[in-house]
Design an enzyme around this catalytic site. Structure first.
Site, PDB file in Angstrom:
ATOM      1  N   ASP A  11      41.978 -18.203  22.824  1.00  0.00           N
ATOM      2  CA  ASP A  11      41.355 -17.922  24.115  1.00  0.00           C
ATOM      3  C   ASP A  11      41.830 -18.962  25.142  1.00  0.00           C
ATOM      4  OD1 ASP A  11      39.298 -16.845  25.941  1.00  0.00           O
ATOM      5  OD2 ASP A  11      38.333 -18.783  25.601  1.00  0.00           O
ATOM      6  N   ASP A  13      40.185 -19.783  29.022  1.00  0.00           N
ATOM      7  CA  ASP A  13      39.174 -20.555  29.764  1.00  0.00           C
ATOM      8  C   ASP A  13      38.033 -20.980  28.836  1.00  0.00           C
ATOM      9  OD1 ASP A  13      37.954 -21.859  31.820  1.00  0.00           O
ATOM     10  OD2 ASP A  13      37.794 -20.129  33.142  1.00  0.00           O
TER      11      ASP A  13
END
Length: 259
Positions: A11, A13
């Site tokens: 991932d 952010d």
């Protein structure tokens, strides 16, 4: 903590950075993976940006030296999924930004508001009532409804602004039709990422900071997960979950990479 995963789905952010702020452990983690020859694929629900933009941001602003081949967005996953099922039906109406439009064009879809086969709704910061109304009318007329991702909000400098999922929900409410959802925590983006990687499920791990998107995506798809407490989810929240992440770390510095 040792492991021998060959591929890392990661991932962005909250995991690699927090908004514009660096997470120093993230750059060190990626460097260790690169030195060990691991396959790295950043799997993001953001459909607005091109892979080139995402890779450039990581390199320039966060000291994470990768290229566009290391980036897999919900826009690319949407285009790859539709390419797999569409056959000759290649007319699409899009509520979304250039990242989504270009991904579909690159897969030989025609973007049109005249009798499309599919209506794809993603994040669109320039969305208008008319654009949403057109999407609703086309779905009601028989087009297949596809949503890039279900994120209700998205953090920016102003705070938690509406995400793609909020636009998808509006269209869903007005059509009373369930969309095919692509992004995390759904299986489709994971299946498309795995296909791109050429690896099998046992060889990969999903790394993220958000139990409800990243970890649930791994659980739904049947792969291992690594939750890092650098972003959204907290230990007290996660401790209450019925299905726990495969691995949990306070910092990516705590993760040992086996060659």
């Amino acid at each position: 903590m040792k492991n021998n995963y060959q591929g890392y789905f990661i991932d962005l952010d909250g995991t690699m950075y927090k908004g514009t702020k660096r997470i120093p452990a993230a750059a060190r983690f990626i460097k260790r993976l690169q030195e060990a020859g691991k396959q790295i694929l950043f799997v993001t629900n953001n459909s607005t940006r091109s892979p080139e933009f995402v890779a450039d941001n990581l390199t320039t602003n966060h000291g994470i030296h990768v290229n566009s081949n290391n980036v897999y967005t919900s826009a690319l996953a949407t285009a790859d999924y539709l390419d797999q099922i569409a056959g000759e039906k290649r007319r699409v109406y899009v509520v979304g930004e250039s990242g989504l439009r270009n991904a579909l064009i690159n897969r030989h879809f025609t973007i049109t508001d005249v009798s499309p086969d599919y209506v794809v709704v993603g994040l669109d910061s320039k969305v208008t009532y008319d654009k949403l109304a057109t999407a609703v009318l086309l779905i009601r007329a028989g087009a297949t409804f596809v949503g890039t991702n279900s994120d209700s909000n998205l953090p920016n400098q102003r705070g938690m602004v509406p995400g793609a999922g909020s636009l998808v929900k509006l269209v869903e409410y007005a059509t009373q039709k369930q969309p095919i959802m692509i992004g995390k925590p759904e299986k489709i983006i994971m299946a498309m990422a795995l296909k791109k990687s050429g690896l099998n499920k046992e060889q990969v791990v999903m790394v993220g900071d958000n139990y409800n998107t990243d970890i649930k995506a791994a659980i739904n798809f049947g792969i291992d997960s690594l939750l890092v407490y650098s972003g959204l989810s907290t230990k007290s929240e996660v401790s209450k979950k019925v299905i726990q992440p495969t691995h949990q770390v306070d910092s990516l510095d705590d993760w040992q990479v086996e060659r």
